[in-house]
Enzyme design. Sequence first.
Site, PDB file in Angstrom:
ATOM      1  N   HIS A 246       0.846  -1.189   0.000  1.00 32.09           N
ATOM      2  CA  HIS A 246       0.000   0.000   0.000  1.00 32.09           C
ATOM      3  C   HIS A 246       0.879   1.235   0.000  1.00 32.09           C
ATOM      4  CE1 HIS A 246      -3.221   2.801   0.985  1.00 32.09           C
ATOM      5  NE2 HIS A 246      -4.077   1.839   0.740  1.00 32.09           N
ATOM      6  N   GLU A 299      -7.733  -4.787   0.068  1.00 30.93           N
ATOM      7  CA  GLU A 299      -8.387  -5.465  -1.046  1.00 30.93           C
ATOM      8  C   GLU A 299      -8.448  -6.981  -0.856  1.00 30.93           C
ATOM      9  OE1 GLU A 299      -9.731  -3.501  -2.965  1.00 30.93           O
ATOM     10  OE2 GLU A 299      -8.518  -1.734  -3.336  1.00 30.93           O
TER      11      GLU A 299
END
Length: 359
Positions: A246, A299
């Site tokens: 991320h 996700e």
Amino acid sequence: MNSFKPGLEGVVAFQTEIAEPDREGGALRYRGVDIEELVGEVPYEKVWGLLVDENLEPGMPDPEAYEPVSLTGNAPADLQAETARLSAVWGLKKLVDIDAEQARDDLARLSAQMMSIVAKSAAVHDGRQPAPDDVVAQGQTAAEKFLLRWRGEADPKQVQAIDTYWICTAEHGLNASTFTARITASTGADCGAAMSAAVGALSGPLHGGAPARVLPMLNEVASTGDPESYVRDLLSRHGRIMGFGHRVYRAEDPRSRVLKRTAKELGSPRIEVAEALEEAALAALRELKPDYVIATNVEFYSAVVLDVAEVPPDLTPAMFACARVAGWAAHILEEMRTGRLIRPSAQYIGPTSRALSAV
């Protein structure tokens, strides 16, 4: 001129009071409140209130009666088109011509209606009519009413799965869609235009749609029973393991932690293969980039939790949009208060002055 930063990474464009992703500490707070305290304690519509009004009450309202003109069953496309259309149908005024209270009310109406549009489009996709309002009214929360409108029934586990996913992804600072919403709002456009523009930023799989690409990985690992070989083969082909890394966090993504716990609580049939793939992927990524922290992101377990609710992969961008209406609304109001058009600079690197004959 400031130095060029590809993707604007690390560039501070705004000051915000809405959300605080803790880069190093692995936490996410909405107006100071950790999401760990919100999930399971208050439903999504109250979290909308926290983000938009800094108060759980009254929260996001129920959608008013409205029939979209022509739903295709492609929920992301239907949502963008119908949200833009609502500006004309409802006669929404430009942000430069209204006060913050009116803008807040416009955004509340839009947020509720956008969820309804997604549920109705999902029903059309499944080949059935959305449930009538009297059936939907039996629901107690936004998530339950969403499922009732979509399917005519709402399994409690599926309600919990969607509510948790929506809360975890309701807001996350200056991401692509939120930046788009703020840019549009800075022009003085109406709230429908700003919200519709934000939906358009979800068209690509790199923002909001990645869960759709996680399930095929889990299916393949489940069929082979060998997550280590799957990861090695994928990395050898320079493929991307979806759901890891991320650009904000240098520690664990707190949303992933909450969603993983929820997947276990709900008895997801995919949790074992997901944990096996996660372990193999993290080990391989640590070996590949030992000096760089790469952790599981939102996700990965979003895909597992949404699978509990039987949300098809092609619906995940629209489900993400339903969650993010809270964050978008809050940022549109915050941008409205600045009263300043967003106009960054570009560094020209093309040809120097030359004659037309040289072209």
